[in-house]
Design a protein around this motif. Structure first.
Motif, PDB file in Angstrom:
ATOM      1  N   GLY A  21       0.850  -1.131   0.096  1.00 54.75           N
ATOM      2  CA  GLY A  21      -0.038  -0.034  -0.071  1.00 54.75           C
ATOM      3  C   GLY A  21       0.753   1.259  -0.190  1.00 54.75           C
ATOM      4  O   GLY A  21       0.473   2.215  -0.680  1.00 54.75           O
ATOM      5  N   VAL A  22       2.046   1.282   0.805  1.00 52.35           N
ATOM      6  CA  VAL A  22       2.870   2.250   1.043  1.00 52.35           C
ATOM      7  C   VAL A  22       3.452   2.637  -0.250  1.00 52.35           C
ATOM      8  O   VAL A  22       3.727   3.681  -0.887  1.00 52.35           O
ATOM      9  CB  VAL A  22       3.600   2.339   1.944  1.00 52.35           C
ATOM     10  N   LEU A  71       2.301   2.097  -3.451  1.00 49.61           N
ATOM     11  CA  LEU A  71       1.404   2.519  -4.277  1.00 49.61           C
ATOM     12  C   LEU A  71       1.155   4.245  -4.010  1.00 49.61           C
ATOM     13  O   LEU A  71       1.104   4.932  -4.613  1.00 49.61           O
ATOM     14  CB  LEU A  71      -0.130   1.810  -4.188  1.00 49.61           C
ATOM     15  N   TRP A  72       1.143   4.349  -2.661  1.00 46.82           N
ATOM     16  CA  TRP A  72       1.039   5.782  -2.044  1.00 46.82           C
ATOM     17  C   TRP A  72       2.324   6.615  -2.827  1.00 46.82           C
ATOM     18  O   TRP A  72       2.114   7.643  -3.203  1.00 46.82           O
ATOM     19  CB  TRP A  72       1.288   5.911  -0.639  1.00 46.82           C
ATOM     20  N   TYR A 112       1.573   7.097  -6.237  1.00 48.08           N
ATOM     21  CA  TYR A 112       0.793   8.235  -6.338  1.00 48.08           C
ATOM     22  C   TYR A 112       1.113   9.419  -6.163  1.00 48.08           C
ATOM     23  O   TYR A 112       0.629  10.562  -7.142  1.00 48.08           O
ATOM     24  CB  TYR A 112      -0.370   7.839  -5.292  1.00 48.08           C
ATOM     25  N   LEU A 167      -3.682   4.344  -8.779  1.00 45.58           N
ATOM     26  CA  LEU A 167      -2.974   4.116  -7.756  1.00 45.58           C
ATOM     27  C   LEU A 167      -3.569   4.525  -6.130  1.00 45.58           C
ATOM     28  O   LEU A 167      -3.010   3.623  -5.398  1.00 45.58           O
ATOM     29  CB  LEU A 167      -1.563   4.794  -7.855  1.00 45.58           C
ATOM     30  N   PRO A 224      -6.426   2.060  -4.660  1.00 50.06           N
ATOM     31  CA  PRO A 224      -5.905   0.528  -3.940  1.00 50.06           C
ATOM     32  C   PRO A 224      -4.846   1.001  -2.490  1.00 50.06           C
ATOM     33  O   PRO A 224      -4.726   0.357  -1.984  1.00 50.06           O
ATOM     34  CB  PRO A 224      -5.273  -0.004  -4.907  1.00 50.06           C
ATOM     35  N   ALA A 225      -4.078   2.153  -2.872  1.00 49.23           N
ATOM     36  CA  ALA A 225      -3.428   2.609  -1.815  1.00 49.23           C
ATOM     37  C   ALA A 225      -3.941   2.673  -0.518  1.00 49.23           C
ATOM     38  O   ALA A 225      -3.521   1.962   0.432  1.00 49.23           O
ATOM     39  CB  ALA A 225      -2.488   3.638  -2.204  1.00 49.23           C
ATOM     40  N   LEU A 235      -5.434  -0.517   0.837  1.00 46.00           N
ATOM     41  CA  LEU A 235      -4.366  -1.553   1.395  1.00 46.00           C
ATOM     42  C   LEU A 235      -3.673  -1.126   2.792  1.00 46.00           C
ATOM     43  O   LEU A 235      -3.559  -1.780   3.820  1.00 46.00           O
ATOM     44  CB  LEU A 235      -3.284  -1.532   0.468  1.00 46.00           C
ATOM     45  N   THR A 236      -3.469   0.286   2.844  1.00 43.99           N
ATOM     46  CA  THR A 236      -2.904   0.669   4.067  1.00 43.99           C
ATOM     47  C   THR A 236      -4.084   0.829   5.327  1.00 43.99           C
ATOM     48  O   THR A 236      -3.682   0.760   6.498  1.00 43.99           O
ATOM     49  CB  THR A 236      -2.321   2.100   4.038  1.00 43.99           C
TER      50      THR A 236
END
Lengths: 84, 84
Positions: free
Chosen positions: A46-47, A49-50, A53, B7, B10-11, B14-15
Protein backbone atom coordinates in the motif's frame (compact mmCIF):
# COMPACT_ATOMS: atom_id res chain seq x y z
CA UNK A 1 -1.26 28.48 8.07
CA UNK A 2 -4.74 26.99 7.96
CA UNK A 3 -6.46 24.74 10.51
CA UNK A 4 -5.95 21.92 7.99
CA UNK A 5 -2.20 22.56 7.85
CA UNK A 6 -2.03 22.58 11.66
CA UNK A 7 -3.51 19.07 11.72
CA UNK A 8 -2.11 17.70 8.44
CA UNK A 9 1.60 18.36 8.96
CA UNK A 10 1.88 16.84 12.46
CA UNK A 11 -0.35 13.97 11.25
CA UNK A 12 2.01 13.20 8.35
CA UNK A 13 5.05 13.57 10.63
CA UNK A 14 3.69 11.22 13.33
CA UNK A 15 2.43 8.43 11.05
CA UNK A 16 5.81 8.49 9.24
CA UNK A 17 8.22 8.53 12.21
CA UNK A 18 6.05 5.99 14.12
CA UNK A 19 7.73 3.20 12.16
CA UNK A 20 11.23 4.20 13.38
CA UNK A 21 10.83 2.68 16.90
CA UNK A 22 9.15 -0.44 15.40
CA UNK A 23 11.90 -1.03 12.80
CA UNK A 24 14.55 -0.38 15.46
CA UNK A 25 12.94 -2.74 18.01
CA UNK A 26 12.45 -5.49 15.42
CA UNK A 27 16.04 -5.09 14.17
CA UNK A 28 17.59 -5.09 17.65
CA UNK A 29 15.52 -7.83 19.34
CA UNK A 30 14.67 -9.99 16.27
CA UNK A 31 11.45 -10.65 18.19
CA UNK A 32 8.89 -10.71 15.39
CA UNK A 33 6.48 -13.20 16.98
CA UNK A 34 3.71 -10.66 17.65
CA UNK A 35 4.08 -8.95 14.27
CA UNK A 36 1.48 -9.87 11.63
CA UNK A 37 3.02 -10.92 8.30
CA UNK A 38 -0.18 -10.15 6.32
CA UNK A 39 -0.24 -6.68 7.90
CA UNK A 40 3.27 -5.80 6.75
CA UNK A 41 2.78 -7.41 3.34
CA UNK A 42 -0.43 -5.40 2.69
CA UNK A 43 0.92 -2.25 4.32
CA UNK A 44 4.25 -2.22 2.44
CA UNK A 45 2.46 -2.78 -0.87
CA UNK A 46 0.00 0.00 0.00
CA UNK A 47 2.78 2.44 0.91
CA UNK A 48 4.58 1.61 -2.37
CA UNK A 49 1.36 2.54 -4.21
CA UNK A 50 1.09 5.79 -2.16
CA UNK A 51 4.67 6.53 -3.23
CA UNK A 52 3.73 6.01 -6.88
CA UNK A 53 0.61 8.12 -6.34
CA UNK A 54 2.81 10.94 -5.02
CA UNK A 55 4.97 10.78 -8.15
CA UNK A 56 1.92 10.81 -10.45
CA UNK A 57 0.26 13.79 -8.74
CA UNK A 58 3.65 15.51 -8.21
CA UNK A 59 3.26 15.86 -4.44
CA UNK A 60 6.62 16.07 -2.66
CA UNK A 61 5.06 15.60 0.86
CA UNK A 62 3.35 12.36 -0.28
CA UNK A 63 6.58 11.15 -1.96
CA UNK A 64 8.77 12.01 1.07
CA UNK A 65 6.50 10.63 3.80
CA UNK A 66 5.76 7.40 1.94
CA UNK A 67 9.36 6.99 0.76
CA UNK A 68 10.54 6.99 4.38
CA UNK A 69 7.71 4.71 5.54
CA UNK A 70 8.39 2.35 2.62
CA UNK A 71 11.99 1.81 3.78
CA UNK A 72 11.00 1.31 7.44
CA UNK A 73 8.03 -1.00 6.74
CA UNK A 74 10.18 -3.01 4.29
CA UNK A 75 12.76 -3.60 7.05
CA UNK A 76 10.07 -4.98 9.40
CA UNK A 77 8.56 -7.10 6.58
CA UNK A 78 11.96 -8.52 5.64
CA UNK A 79 12.83 -9.29 9.30
CA UNK A 80 9.44 -11.01 9.73
CA UNK A 81 9.95 -13.14 6.60
CA UNK A 82 13.54 -14.02 7.70
CA UNK A 83 12.37 -14.93 11.22
CA UNK A 84 9.91 -17.62 10.09
CA UNK B 1 -10.38 7.33 -13.88
CA UNK B 2 -6.92 8.88 -13.84
CA UNK B 3 -3.54 7.18 -13.27
CA UNK B 4 -3.55 8.84 -9.84
CA UNK B 5 -6.93 7.28 -8.97
CA UNK B 6 -5.68 3.86 -10.11
CA UNK B 7 -2.84 4.10 -7.58
CA UNK B 8 -4.51 6.16 -4.85
CA UNK B 9 -7.63 4.07 -4.25
CA UNK B 10 -5.86 0.68 -3.88
CA UNK B 11 -3.16 2.47 -1.80
CA UNK B 12 -5.77 3.82 0.64
CA UNK B 13 -7.55 0.45 0.72
CA UNK B 14 -4.36 -1.55 1.44
CA UNK B 15 -2.90 0.74 4.14
CA UNK B 16 -6.30 0.76 5.88
CA UNK B 17 -7.15 -2.97 5.83
CA UNK B 18 -3.51 -3.91 6.66
CA UNK B 19 -4.30 -3.29 10.34
CA UNK B 20 -7.12 -5.89 10.36
CA UNK B 21 -4.79 -8.96 10.48
CA UNK B 22 -2.54 -7.21 13.05
CA UNK B 23 -5.42 -6.28 15.37
CA UNK B 24 -6.89 -9.79 14.96
CA UNK B 25 -3.56 -11.53 15.66
CA UNK B 26 -2.84 -9.32 18.69
CA UNK B 27 -6.36 -9.86 20.05
CA UNK B 28 -6.33 -13.64 19.54
CA UNK B 29 -2.79 -14.46 20.69
CA UNK B 30 -2.22 -11.62 23.20
CA UNK B 31 1.38 -11.86 21.98
CA UNK B 32 2.45 -8.22 21.96
CA UNK B 33 6.14 -8.77 22.76
CA UNK B 34 7.43 -7.77 19.32
CA UNK B 35 5.08 -4.79 19.01
CA UNK B 36 6.65 -1.37 19.67
CA UNK B 37 4.67 0.71 22.17
CA UNK B 38 6.14 4.04 20.92
CA UNK B 39 5.15 3.08 17.37
CA UNK B 40 1.49 2.52 18.25
CA UNK B 41 1.39 5.59 20.53
CA UNK B 42 2.80 7.87 17.78
CA UNK B 43 0.83 6.16 15.01
CA UNK B 44 -2.55 6.25 16.79
CA UNK B 45 -2.07 9.95 17.64
CA UNK B 46 -1.06 10.65 14.03
CA UNK B 47 -4.10 8.81 12.63
CA UNK B 48 -6.37 10.75 15.03
CA UNK B 49 -4.89 13.97 13.58
CA UNK B 50 -5.44 12.66 10.02
CA UNK B 51 -9.07 12.01 11.01
CA UNK B 52 -9.41 15.61 12.24
CA UNK B 53 -7.69 16.81 9.07
CA UNK B 54 -10.28 14.95 7.00
CA UNK B 55 -13.10 16.66 8.90
CA UNK B 56 -11.51 20.12 8.47
CA UNK B 57 -10.94 19.71 4.71
CA UNK B 58 -14.28 17.86 4.29
CA UNK B 59 -12.74 14.75 2.70
CA UNK B 60 -14.87 11.65 3.19
CA UNK B 61 -12.12 9.24 1.95
CA UNK B 62 -9.64 10.69 4.51
CA UNK B 63 -12.28 10.52 7.27
CA UNK B 64 -13.33 6.94 6.40
CA UNK B 65 -9.85 5.45 5.93
CA UNK B 66 -8.44 7.06 9.07
CA UNK B 67 -11.57 6.37 11.12
CA UNK B 68 -11.19 2.63 10.44
CA UNK B 69 -7.42 2.69 11.04
CA UNK B 70 -7.94 4.68 14.26
CA UNK B 71 -10.17 1.93 15.70
CA UNK B 72 -7.78 -0.89 14.65
CA UNK B 73 -4.57 0.85 15.79
CA UNK B 74 -6.26 1.77 19.11
CA UNK B 75 -7.05 -1.91 19.72
CA UNK B 76 -3.37 -2.88 19.22
CA UNK B 77 -2.20 0.07 21.38
CA UNK B 78 -4.64 -0.86 24.17
CA UNK B 79 -3.63 -4.56 24.05
CA UNK B 80 0.05 -3.54 24.17
CA UNK B 81 -0.50 -1.28 27.20
CA UNK B 82 -2.58 -4.00 28.94
CA UNK B 83 0.07 -6.65 28.25
CA UNK B 84 2.91 -4.83 30.01
Amino acid sequence: MTMGDLLGYPAAFLTTIAFVPQAWKSWKTRDLSGISLPMYALFTLGVALWFGYGIVIGSMPVITANGITLVLASIVLWLKISAR
